[in-house]
Write a protein that holds these residues in place. Sequence first.
Motif, PDB file in Angstrom:
ATOM      1  N   ARG A   1       9.707  68.382  23.358  1.00  0.00           N
ATOM      2  CA  ARG A   1      10.940  67.794  22.805  1.00  0.00           C
ATOM      3  C   ARG A   1      12.135  68.062  23.706  1.00  0.00           C
ATOM      4  NH1 ARG A   1       9.260  69.814  17.871  1.00  0.00           N
ATOM      5  NH2 ARG A   1      10.762  71.496  18.038  1.00  0.00           N
ATOM      6  N   MET A   2      12.207  69.290  24.242  1.00  0.00           N
ATOM      7  CA  MET A   2      13.312  69.644  25.124  1.00  0.00           C
ATOM      8  C   MET A   2      13.281  68.773  26.385  1.00  0.00           C
ATOM      9  SD  MET A   2      14.061  73.094  27.239  1.00  0.00           S
ATOM     10  CE  MET A   2      12.799  72.566  28.380  1.00  0.00           C
ATOM     11  N   LEU A   3      12.080  68.560  26.931  1.00  0.00           N
ATOM     12  CA  LEU A   3      11.959  67.747  28.144  1.00  0.00           C
ATOM     13  C   LEU A   3      12.241  66.274  27.861  1.00  0.00           C
ATOM     14  CD1 LEU A   3       8.807  69.400  29.731  1.00  0.00           C
ATOM     15  CD2 LEU A   3      11.150  69.586  30.531  1.00  0.00           C
ATOM     16  N   LEU A   4      11.886  65.813  26.665  1.00  0.00           N
ATOM     17  CA  LEU A   4      12.122  64.415  26.316  1.00  0.00           C
ATOM     18  C   LEU A   4      13.606  64.100  26.146  1.00  0.00           C
ATOM     19  CD1 LEU A   4       9.172  63.659  23.892  1.00  0.00           C
ATOM     20  CD2 LEU A   4       9.685  62.464  26.016  1.00  0.00           C
ATOM     21  N   THR A   5      14.425  65.105  25.818  1.00  0.00           N
ATOM     22  CA  THR A   5      15.865  64.859  25.652  1.00  0.00           C
ATOM     23  C   THR A   5      16.555  64.683  27.000  1.00  0.00           C
ATOM     24  OG1 THR A   5      16.323  67.234  25.612  1.00  0.00           O
ATOM     25  CG2 THR A   5      15.988  66.134  23.486  1.00  0.00           C
ATOM     26  N   MET A   6      15.916  65.151  28.077  1.00  0.00           N
ATOM     27  CA  MET A   6      16.510  65.012  29.414  1.00  0.00           C
ATOM     28  C   MET A   6      16.284  63.594  29.937  1.00  0.00           C
ATOM     29  SD  MET A   6      15.207  68.489  31.164  1.00  0.00           S
ATOM     30  CE  MET A   6      15.485  70.070  30.429  1.00  0.00           C
ATOM     31  N   GLU A   7      17.042  63.248  30.963  1.00  0.00           N
ATOM     32  CA  GLU A   7      16.868  61.941  31.590  1.00  0.00           C
ATOM     33  C   GLU A   7      15.569  61.915  32.384  1.00  0.00           C
ATOM     34  OE1 GLU A   7      20.387  61.415  33.891  1.00  0.00           O
ATOM     35  OE2 GLU A   7      21.683  61.742  32.161  1.00  0.00           O
ATOM     36  N   LYS A   8      15.010  60.716  32.568  1.00  0.00           N
ATOM     37  CA  LYS A   8      13.707  60.584  33.216  1.00  0.00           C
ATOM     38  C   LYS A   8      13.688  61.082  34.656  1.00  0.00           C
ATOM     39  CE  LYS A   8      11.174  57.054  30.772  1.00  0.00           C
ATOM     40  NZ  LYS A   8       9.962  57.726  30.399  1.00  0.00           N
TER      41      LYS A   8
END
Length: 128
Positions: A22-29
Amino acid sequence: LRCKREIWRVQYALAKLRKAARMLLTMEKDNPKRVFEGAALLRRMNRYGLLADDELELDFILELTTQKLLDRRLQTKVYKQGLAKSIHHARVLIRQRHIRVGSQLVNCASFNVRTSSEKHIDFSTNSP
């Protein structure tokens, strides 16, 4: 499984995996942290057989269940391969040091088996 604590431990591990995803998904691609840590997380999930080769995206980590993690345990693998008559018998065999993974003797029923070492589960050499 011996007690509820083992289920809770797996649920906690799954919660940590989901939190990281979830934390990584909130960051930009194109964020370098997401690219590096996301690839490492997906590679680890693939190595342990939790994600298939066509499911290598962070979204699929959020869909993991406790049952999938429990199916990767050595106790379950020994029973499913037919080395033990029951799931309880599998635990006893592992605790009494009759099971090895590759050349390594394993006496921990909660040992997570990688897909590469799954075919190397066998009785130990000094097992009767």
